[in-house]
Design a protein around this motif. Structure first.
Motif, PDB file in Angstrom:
ATOM      1  N   GLY A 194      44.910  41.845  33.734  1.00 56.78           N
ATOM      2  CA  GLY A 194      46.324  42.103  33.529  1.00 56.78           C
ATOM      3  C   GLY A 194      46.991  42.895  34.630  1.00 56.78           C
ATOM      4  N   GLU A 195      46.228  43.483  35.532  1.00 52.76           N
ATOM      5  CA  GLU A 195      46.830  44.290  36.587  1.00 52.76           C
ATOM      6  C   GLU A 195      47.486  43.419  37.661  1.00 52.76           C
ATOM      7  OE1 GLU A 195      44.803  48.600  36.758  1.00 52.76           O
ATOM      8  OE2 GLU A 195      43.707  47.050  37.851  1.00 52.76           O
ATOM      9  N   SER A 196      48.462  44.000  38.353  1.00 52.05           N
ATOM     10  CA  SER A 196      49.161  43.301  39.429  1.00 52.05           C
ATOM     11  C   SER A 196      48.557  43.697  40.770  1.00 52.05           C
ATOM     12  CB  SER A 196      50.649  43.639  39.400  1.00 52.05           C
ATOM     13  OG  SER A 196      50.846  45.038  39.502  1.00 52.05           O
ATOM     14  N   VAL A 197      48.480  42.713  41.668  1.00 53.32           N
ATOM     15  CA  VAL A 197      47.816  42.910  42.966  1.00 53.32           C
ATOM     16  C   VAL A 197      48.714  42.384  44.068  1.00 53.32           C
ATOM     17  CG1 VAL A 197      45.782  42.373  44.370  1.00 53.32           C
ATOM     18  CG2 VAL A 197      45.553  42.635  41.878  1.00 53.32           C
ATOM     19  N   LEU A 198      48.867  43.146  45.140  1.00 53.49           N
ATOM     20  CA  LEU A 198      49.580  42.694  46.323  1.00 53.49           C
ATOM     21  C   LEU A 198      48.600  42.643  47.486  1.00 53.49           C
ATOM     22  CD1 LEU A 198      53.102  43.308  47.541  1.00 53.49           C
ATOM     23  CD2 LEU A 198      51.246  43.883  49.126  1.00 53.49           C
ATOM     24  N   VAL A 199      48.589  41.510  48.209  1.00 55.47           N
ATOM     25  CA  VAL A 199      47.622  41.279  49.280  1.00 55.47           C
ATOM     26  C   VAL A 199      48.370  41.040  50.585  1.00 55.47           C
ATOM     27  CG1 VAL A 199      45.723  39.837  50.099  1.00 55.47           C
ATOM     28  CG2 VAL A 199      46.010  40.252  47.632  1.00 55.47           C
ATOM     29  N   HIS A 200      48.204  41.937  51.551  1.00 51.51           N
ATOM     30  CA  HIS A 200      48.738  41.700  52.889  1.00 51.51           C
ATOM     31  C   HIS A 200      47.794  40.776  53.659  1.00 51.51           C
ATOM     32  CE1 HIS A 200      52.124  44.491  52.881  1.00 51.51           C
ATOM     33  NE2 HIS A 200      51.364  45.335  52.184  1.00 51.51           N
ATOM     34  N   GLY A 202      51.374  37.789  47.616  1.00 48.26           N
ATOM     35  CA  GLY A 202      50.874  37.862  48.981  1.00 48.26           C
ATOM     36  C   GLY A 202      51.986  38.127  49.971  1.00 48.26           C
ATOM     37  N   VAL A 203      51.615  38.677  51.117  1.00 45.66           N
ATOM     38  CA  VAL A 203      52.545  38.884  52.223  1.00 45.66           C
ATOM     39  C   VAL A 203      51.960  38.184  53.446  1.00 45.66           C
ATOM     40  CG1 VAL A 203      53.748  40.551  53.683  1.00 45.66           C
ATOM     41  CG2 VAL A 203      53.239  41.122  51.290  1.00 45.66           C
ATOM     42  N   ALA A 204      52.757  37.310  54.073  1.00 42.77           N
ATOM     43  CA  ALA A 204      52.283  36.519  55.207  1.00 42.77           C
ATOM     44  C   ALA A 204      53.235  36.668  56.387  1.00 42.77           C
ATOM     45  CB  ALA A 204      52.153  35.045  54.814  1.00 42.77           C
ATOM     46  N   GLY A 205      52.716  36.383  57.587  1.00 43.53           N
ATOM     47  CA  GLY A 205      53.472  36.645  58.790  1.00 43.53           C
ATOM     48  C   GLY A 205      54.448  35.581  59.215  1.00 43.53           C
ATOM     49  N   SER A 206      54.393  34.400  58.621  1.00 45.24           N
ATOM     50  CA  SER A 206      55.304  33.323  58.992  1.00 45.24           C
ATOM     51  C   SER A 206      55.455  32.366  57.821  1.00 45.24           C
ATOM     52  CB  SER A 206      54.771  32.555  60.208  1.00 45.24           C
ATOM     53  OG  SER A 206      53.599  31.829  59.869  1.00 45.24           O
ATOM     54  N   THR A 207      56.460  31.501  57.904  1.00 42.71           N
ATOM     55  CA  THR A 207      56.666  30.514  56.844  1.00 42.71           C
ATOM     56  C   THR A 207      55.479  29.585  56.728  1.00 42.71           C
ATOM     57  OG1 THR A 207      59.065  30.601  57.170  1.00 42.71           O
ATOM     58  CG2 THR A 207      58.187  28.678  56.038  1.00 42.71           C
ATOM     59  N   ALA A 208      54.923  29.171  57.879  1.00 45.50           N
ATOM     60  CA  ALA A 208      53.763  28.284  57.853  1.00 45.50           C
ATOM     61  C   ALA A 208      52.577  28.956  57.180  1.00 45.50           C
ATOM     62  CB  ALA A 208      53.401  27.855  59.270  1.00 45.50           C
ATOM     63  N   ARG A 209      52.358  30.219  57.477  1.00 43.78           N
ATOM     64  CA  ARG A 209      51.242  30.937  56.867  1.00 43.78           C
ATOM     65  C   ARG A 209      51.492  31.177  55.384  1.00 43.78           C
ATOM     66  NH1 ARG A 209      47.578  32.997  60.332  1.00 43.78           N
ATOM     67  NH2 ARG A 209      47.045  34.792  59.049  1.00 43.78           N
ATOM     68  N   LYS A 246      62.386  42.742  49.477  1.00 48.04           N
ATOM     69  CA  LYS A 246      62.524  41.651  48.514  1.00 48.04           C
ATOM     70  C   LYS A 246      61.799  41.916  47.192  1.00 48.04           C
ATOM     71  CE  LYS A 246      65.120  38.333  50.266  1.00 48.04           C
ATOM     72  NZ  LYS A 246      64.566  37.037  50.672  1.00 48.04           N
ATOM     73  N   LEU A 247      61.018  42.974  47.137  1.00 42.65           N
ATOM     74  CA  LEU A 247      60.299  43.283  45.900  1.00 42.65           C
ATOM     75  C   LEU A 247      61.177  44.016  44.891  1.00 42.65           C
ATOM     76  CD1 LEU A 247      56.854  44.410  47.352  1.00 42.65           C
ATOM     77  CD2 LEU A 247      57.305  42.337  46.011  1.00 42.65           C
ATOM     78  N   GLY A 248      62.270  44.574  45.352  1.00 47.17           N
ATOM     79  CA  GLY A 248      63.121  45.323  44.434  1.00 47.17           C
ATOM     80  C   GLY A 248      62.374  46.487  43.825  1.00 47.17           C
ATOM     81  N   ASP A 249      62.380  46.564  42.502  1.00 48.06           N
ATOM     82  CA  ASP A 249      61.719  47.667  41.796  1.00 48.06           C
ATOM     83  C   ASP A 249      60.282  47.348  41.392  1.00 48.06           C
ATOM     84  OD1 ASP A 249      64.031  49.214  41.921  1.00 48.06           O
ATOM     85  OD2 ASP A 249      64.824  48.367  40.054  1.00 48.06           O
ATOM     86  N   GLU A 250      59.787  46.181  41.796  1.00 48.18           N
ATOM     87  CA  GLU A 250      58.437  45.783  41.379  1.00 48.18           C
ATOM     88  C   GLU A 250      57.382  46.717  41.979  1.00 48.18           C
ATOM     89  OE1 GLU A 250      55.563  41.831  41.032  1.00 48.18           O
ATOM     90  OE2 GLU A 250      57.410  41.726  42.199  1.00 48.18           O
ATOM     91  N   LYS A 251      56.462  47.147  41.143  1.00 49.67           N
ATOM     92  CA  LYS A 251      55.365  48.011  41.567  1.00 49.67           C
ATOM     93  C   LYS A 251      54.036  47.298  41.306  1.00 49.67           C
ATOM     94  CE  LYS A 251      58.190  51.459  42.446  1.00 49.67           C
ATOM     95  NZ  LYS A 251      58.451  51.940  43.832  1.00 49.67           N
ATOM     96  N   PHE A 252      52.989  47.780  41.968  1.00 52.87           N
ATOM     97  CA  PHE A 252      51.692  47.108  41.880  1.00 52.87           C
ATOM     98  C   PHE A 252      50.597  48.104  41.536  1.00 52.87           C
ATOM     99  CE2 PHE A 252      54.365  44.490  44.483  1.00 52.87           C
ATOM    100  CZ  PHE A 252      54.083  43.203  44.050  1.00 52.87           C
ATOM    101  N   ASP A 253      49.638  47.603  40.764  1.00 55.21           N
ATOM    102  CA  ASP A 253      48.485  48.426  40.419  1.00 55.21           C
ATOM    103  C   ASP A 253      47.513  48.530  41.590  1.00 55.21           C
ATOM    104  OD1 ASP A 253      49.091  48.856  37.536  1.00 55.21           O
ATOM    105  OD2 ASP A 253      48.924  46.667  37.480  1.00 55.21           O
ATOM    106  N   VAL A 254      47.440  47.467  42.395  1.00 59.88           N
ATOM    107  CA  VAL A 254      46.511  47.433  43.532  1.00 59.88           C
ATOM    108  C   VAL A 254      47.218  46.806  44.725  1.00 59.88           C
ATOM    109  CG1 VAL A 254      44.395  46.373  44.444  1.00 59.88           C
ATOM    110  CG2 VAL A 254      44.411  47.351  42.135  1.00 59.88           C
ATOM    111  N   ILE A 255      47.066  47.420  45.889  1.00 65.66           N
ATOM    112  CA  ILE A 255      47.554  46.856  47.146  1.00 65.66           C
ATOM    113  C   ILE A 255      46.404  46.853  48.140  1.00 65.66           C
ATOM    114  CG2 ILE A 255      49.130  47.152  49.099  1.00 65.66           C
ATOM    115  CD1 ILE A 255      51.152  48.379  47.194  1.00 65.66           C
ATOM    116  N   LEU A 256      46.158  45.707  48.764  1.00 64.33           N
ATOM    117  CA  LEU A 256      45.128  45.571  49.788  1.00 64.33           C
ATOM    118  C   LEU A 256      45.819  45.524  51.148  1.00 64.33           C
ATOM    119  CD1 LEU A 256      42.827  42.877  48.119  1.00 64.33           C
ATOM    120  CD2 LEU A 256      42.838  45.372  47.803  1.00 64.33           C
ATOM    121  N   ASP A 257      45.493  46.486  52.011  1.00 58.47           N
ATOM    122  CA  ASP A 257      46.246  46.658  53.257  1.00 58.47           C
ATOM    123  C   ASP A 257      45.336  46.725  54.484  1.00 58.47           C
ATOM    124  OD1 ASP A 257      47.979  47.325  55.286  1.00 58.47           O
ATOM    125  OD2 ASP A 257      48.202  49.406  54.662  1.00 58.47           O
TER     126      ASP A 257
END
Length: 315
Positions: A134-140, A164-171, A192-203
């Motif tokens: 159930g946790e939210s995850v953001l992946v760079h 996910g966060v990517a460096g280009s439209t193709a990616r 673009k995330l606004g108020d959204e928060k994440f339980d886990v971020i991989l950086d």
């Protein structure tokens, strides 16, 4: 044997060398394929200072052809994927026996894509951040070999939302096939995330991205730093501020783990290998190069023009 040397002028050249012999606790692998990974760019650019010339390459698949003392000679002939400290861009490479895994019926080409990325992604989700259902995850770096695997591992443990966060439209388009619920472009993070928060971020990015990530953590959230793609400048965090929200800034270093607790890294690699073998996780090899193309392969990885996993065909 044929091998690639990286010289003091950052030139890769193919040469003939004697085959290396495994020492105690080591095996020699006749290399079929070698993985190209971010560590290759770091070595080339001097971030891992090593005496030159030397044979680079940190990931190999092939067959064991010799073993050192304290290694079961019955392993000779075994098809394997191995993590090396150097030397994989050669026809024969030496690797620690504990970090050389039997791949069974898996094709050697697929096994070359396991490399350091699969156990890293597995540990980021399962042992470092310990993602819970159930946790939210953001992946760079969502389109890279670690990012594409991390998204799949997160889904397997029941993550509720994966961004996910990517460096280009193709990616971004490429990353979308690995189970992300949403993909942002790098320039869109974090606005673009606004108020959204994440339980886990991989950086693996560092710098301003890491500062912004700490702000995007939910209460009791965990940010795992495992690289510095953008800058090696230190990121300072106020531990009092983190404490008030129960946030955690943690790190993960697979290279260090291989030296301090190799059995632990091997266990994660074995678990990741099993999930790939049974089809629960997909390793996507998007580029295959010849030994003579190594310089271009490393440069394309460094400038962000590749995605997924690149490998080198050795023999």
């Amino acid at each position: 044997m044929k091998a690639v040397l990286l010289d003091a002028e950052n030139h890769y050249r193919i040469t003939e060398l004697d085959e290396p012999a495994p020492g105690p606790g080591q095996v020699a692998i006749r290399v079929a394929y070698a993985g190209v990974q971010w560590g290759d760019t770091m070595v080339r650019d001097g971030h891992f200072p090593v005496p030159r010339p030397f044979v680079p390459g940190f990931e190999a698949s092939g067959h064991i052809v010799a073993v050192g003392d304290d290694v079961d000679p019955g392993r000779i002939g075994e098809p394997v994927t191995g993590l090396t400290t150097a030397g994989a861009f050669a026809e024969v490479a030496v690797a620690p026996a504990v970090l050389t895994l039997d791949i069974g019926d898996m094709p050697l080409r697929t096994a070359a894509g396991i490399g350091w990325g699969a156990p890293t992604a597995y540990d980021l989700i399962n042992t470092a951040s310990r993602v819970r259902p159930g946790e939210s995850v953001l992946v760079h770096a969502a389109a890279g070999s670690v990012g594409t695997l991390a998204a799949q591992f997160a889904r397997l443990v029941g993550a509720g939302r994966i961004v996910g966060v990517a460096g280009s439209t193709a990616r971004a388009d490429y990353a979308a096939q690995f189970g992300y619920d949403r993909i942002l472009l790098r320039e869109e993070f974090p606005a673009k995330l606004g108020d959204e928060k994440f339980d886990v971020i991989l950086d693996p990015v560092g710098g301003p991205t890491r500062h912004a990530g700490l702000d995007q953590l939910a209460a009791h959230g965990r940010l795992v730093a495992y690289g510095n793609l953008s800058t090696y400048e230190p990121v300072l965090a106020n531990t009092n501020d983190l404490l008030m929200q129960g946030k955690s800034l943690m790190t993960y270093n697979s290279n260090l783990l291989s030296q301090t607790h190799p059995e632990q890294l091997a266990d994660s690699a074995r678990r990741a290998l099993g999930l790939v073998a049974d089809g629960h996780v997909r390793v996507d090899i998007t580029a295959e190069y010849d030994l003579t193309d190594l310089a271009g392969a490393v440069q394309r990885l460094a400038d962000g023009s590749t995605h997924g996993k690149s490998i080198l065909r050795v023999s």
